[in-house]
Structure formats: C-alpha cells, structure tokens
Design a protein around this motif. Structure first.
Motif, short mmCIF file in Angstrom:
data_model
loop_
_atom_site.label_atom_id
_atom_site.label_comp_id
_atom_site.label_asym_id
_atom_site.label_seq_id
_atom_site.Cartn_x
_atom_site.Cartn_y
_atom_site.Cartn_z
N SER A 121 -8.63 31.77 39.65
CA SER A 121 -9.11 32.75 40.91
C SER A 121 -9.97 32.16 41.86
CB SER A 121 -9.87 34.01 40.28
OG SER A 121 -11.07 33.49 39.58
N LEU A 122 -10.77 31.03 41.37
CA LEU A 122 -11.47 30.29 42.14
C LEU A 122 -10.63 29.56 43.35
CD1 LEU A 122 -14.20 28.52 43.06
CD2 LEU A 122 -13.60 27.10 41.16
N MET A 123 -9.27 29.01 42.91
CA MET A 123 -8.62 28.08 43.59
C MET A 123 -7.80 29.12 44.48
SD MET A 123 -8.98 25.16 42.98
CE MET A 123 -7.77 24.55 43.92
N LEU A 124 -7.57 30.23 44.11
CA LEU A 124 -6.94 31.43 45.15
C LEU A 124 -7.84 31.71 46.28
CD1 LEU A 124 -5.57 33.94 42.29
CD2 LEU A 124 -4.43 31.84 43.25
N GLY A 125 -9.24 31.59 46.11
CA GLY A 125 -10.00 31.87 47.10
C GLY A 125 -9.74 30.85 48.35
N LEU A 126 -9.45 29.60 47.83
CA LEU A 126 -9.37 28.58 49.04
C LEU A 126 -8.16 29.07 49.95
CD1 LEU A 126 -9.71 25.75 46.81
CD2 LEU A 126 -11.17 26.56 48.08
N VAL A 127 -7.13 30.05 49.45
CA VAL A 127 -6.18 30.43 50.54
C VAL A 127 -6.28 31.90 51.00
CG1 VAL A 127 -4.46 29.00 49.33
CG2 VAL A 127 -4.58 31.29 48.45
N GLY A 128 -7.72 32.38 50.97
CA GLY A 128 -7.82 33.61 51.42
C GLY A 128 -7.85 34.91 50.57
N VAL A 187 -0.86 42.26 51.69
CA VAL A 187 -1.80 43.03 51.66
C VAL A 187 -3.32 42.56 52.51
CG1 VAL A 187 -1.06 43.89 49.48
CG2 VAL A 187 -2.91 42.16 49.58
N GLY A 188 -3.11 41.45 53.29
CA GLY A 188 -4.31 41.23 53.79
C GLY A 188 -5.17 40.09 53.01
N LEU A 189 -6.23 39.42 53.61
CA LEU A 189 -7.18 38.62 53.09
C LEU A 189 -7.94 39.46 52.05
CD1 LEU A 189 -8.42 36.67 55.99
CD2 LEU A 189 -6.91 35.75 54.27
N GLY A 190 -8.45 38.85 50.96
CA GLY A 190 -9.15 39.53 50.04
C GLY A 190 -8.96 39.62 48.62
N PRO A 191 -9.67 40.01 47.81
CA PRO A 191 -9.53 39.70 46.02
C PRO A 191 -8.24 40.65 45.66
CG PRO A 191 -11.58 41.13 46.61
CD PRO A 191 -11.16 40.56 48.22
N PHE A 192 -7.78 41.61 46.44
CA PHE A 192 -6.64 42.36 45.93
C PHE A 192 -5.36 41.50 45.79
CE2 PHE A 192 -3.08 45.71 46.84
CZ PHE A 192 -2.96 45.96 45.50
N ALA A 193 -5.24 40.65 46.89
CA ALA A 193 -4.17 39.62 46.86
C ALA A 193 -4.31 38.68 45.76
CB ALA A 193 -4.20 38.76 48.21
N ALA A 221 -0.43 33.99 45.65
CA ALA A 221 -1.48 34.37 46.69
C ALA A 221 -1.11 34.34 47.99
CB ALA A 221 -2.85 33.49 46.15
N LEU A 222 -0.56 33.33 48.60
CA LEU A 222 -0.15 33.29 49.70
C LEU A 222 0.74 34.22 50.37
CD1 LEU A 222 0.43 29.59 50.28
CD2 LEU A 222 -1.54 30.68 51.28
N VAL A 223 1.63 34.66 49.54
CA VAL A 223 2.49 35.82 49.80
C VAL A 223 1.95 37.19 49.88
CG1 VAL A 223 4.60 37.15 48.86
CG2 VAL A 223 4.32 34.75 48.77
N PHE A 224 1.04 37.60 48.72
CA PHE A 224 0.23 38.77 48.73
C PHE A 224 -0.82 38.63 50.03
CE2 PHE A 224 1.91 38.72 44.30
CZ PHE A 224 2.77 40.13 44.39
N VAL A 225 -1.30 37.54 50.26
CA VAL A 225 -2.30 37.68 51.29
C VAL A 225 -1.58 38.11 52.69
CG1 VAL A 225 -3.55 36.08 52.94
CG2 VAL A 225 -3.80 36.09 50.58
N THR A 226 -0.23 37.58 52.89
CA THR A 226 0.56 38.00 53.92
C THR A 226 0.87 39.47 54.03
OG1 THR A 226 1.56 35.99 54.24
CG2 THR A 226 2.70 37.75 55.39
#
Length: 223
Positions: free
Chosen positions: A181-188, A105-111, A98-103
């Motif tokens: 997915s709840l935990m993934l929200g904690l990292v954006g 594609v940006g913040l949001g559920p797609f990551a 999730a941290l990699v994909f937030v970087t």
C-alpha cells in the motif's frame, strides 16, 4: 554473465557515483520533523488500506480456493476456471490495478483498497488452494468413500485441518499488503506513499526520510 551484461551491472559506476550519494544524504539528513504530523496521519491511512484490502479479499479468495483445489473439487471445469481467474489476478501487479482504479474512482485510498482486493484475491487464493492440497488425504478420502458430498468433505475434513495454515497465510499477506500500500500511494492511491512521491517531486528529501522512518516503525510494529 548474460544477466550481468543485460542489466549493465557495474561496480565501477557505483563507486564513481559516490558524489551523487553524498549529495543525496546531505539534502536528506537531518530529517524534517515538521511534517511528522502529516506523516503519522497518512501512515495510519496506509495501514488501513492494507487491512481493508486484505480483509475484503477473504471471501473471494476463499471461494476461488475451494473450487480451485483438487482437495475439494474433482470436477475439472470449475477447477480450471478458478485456477485461471487466480492466475490472472495474481499476474496483474497491484500497481497496475491501482492505476486502473485511480482512473475509475479518482485519487485516494479507496483506489488502493480496490487494487489490493483484486491482486490479493489472486495471491491468497492460490496459497490457500495449495495449502488445502498438501494436507493428509486420508480423512477426505474416507468421507468420499462413505458418500459425502464435496461441501461436506470441505467442511468436515479439509478446513479443520488446514485452518491454522490459512490464518498464517492471511497474516503473511497482511504484512505484505501494508508494504504494498506504500507503493500504491506513489501512483495516487493515497496514504503516506503519496506524501513520499510529493517530497521526491519537490526535491524535499529531508521530508521523504521522515515519512520513510515513520513507515519503518509501522512495519516493525506490524511484524
């Protein structure tokens, strides 16, 4: 004893910390229901992240499971390659993905969806491959002796027998991924986890409890 010392486990510290627990409960209760609407909306997004992350990983996990199972692959080269890929995807936590994909594609559920697709492919592929190896070898050996090709053995002997287990493992992973997915929200990575993280940073524990209660209801419904 080594684990006890290494983790600093102390019942005395827990007892001495009752003041902190009391302060937390005092600020968290009663829950702030003014954020209930936002919480419900983002919880649905969390559910969607788990659903898409599990569903989109099916074709990748299935192919890797077919070539990574001794029941359907006798050639050691593709077997070892697929097993190595599954091990890598499984060993990297979904939060790291999730941290990699937030970087990327940006913040949001797609990551979050992308993170679950990658991690769940590794976990579900391994579970499916092992389920295939545990079935009765008689039917597939009979087809192999008769000259059937590996794909024919997989389609006619392995998959019909193992399909109930594959479906059960899919549902099990879906349940896990909704919670992940709840935990993934904690990292954006979107969803109600992002709201929980915001509430913690703002010390609005009453809002955090509202979000958690909504998640609890959703998890029970998924179960």
């Amino acid at each position: 004893m080594l684990a006890w010392q290494g983790t600093g486990f102390s019942l005395g510290a827990l007892v001495d910390g009752w003041h902190g627990i009391a302060d937390f409960l005092d600020s968290a209760l009663p829950p702030d229901l003014s954020v209930l609407g936002d919480s419900l909306q983002e919880t649905v997004v969390t559910l969607y992240i788990g659903l898409l992350g599990t569903t989109f990983s099916i074709p990748f996990a299935f192919v890797l499971a077919i070539f990574g199972s001794r029941a359907t692959t006798r050639n050691p080269v593709p077997y070892q390659i697929c097993r190595s890929v599954l091990s890598f995807l499984r060993s990297v936590p979904d939060v790291v993905f999730a941290l990699v994909f937030v970087t990327a594609v940006g913040l949001g559920p797609f990551a979050g969806v992308l993170a679950l697709v990658f991690h769940n492919t590794g976990v579900m592929g391994k579970l499916w491959a092992e389920a295939m190896e545990e079935i009765d070898p008689g039917p597939r050996e009979a087809l192999r002796v008769a000259g059937a090709r590996p794909i024919q053995i997989a389609v006619n002997a392995v998959l019909p027998e193992v399909m109930p287990q594959l479906v059960g493992l899919f549902l099990y992973r879906f349940d896990n991924n909704v919670r992940s997915s709840l935990m993934l929200g904690l990292v954006g990575a979107g969803g109600v986890g992002f709201l929980i993280n915001q509430s913690i940073k703002l010390f609005r524990f009453d809002q955090m409890v509202t979000h958690i209660l909504v998640v609890l209801v959703v998890i029970v419904a998924v179960d």
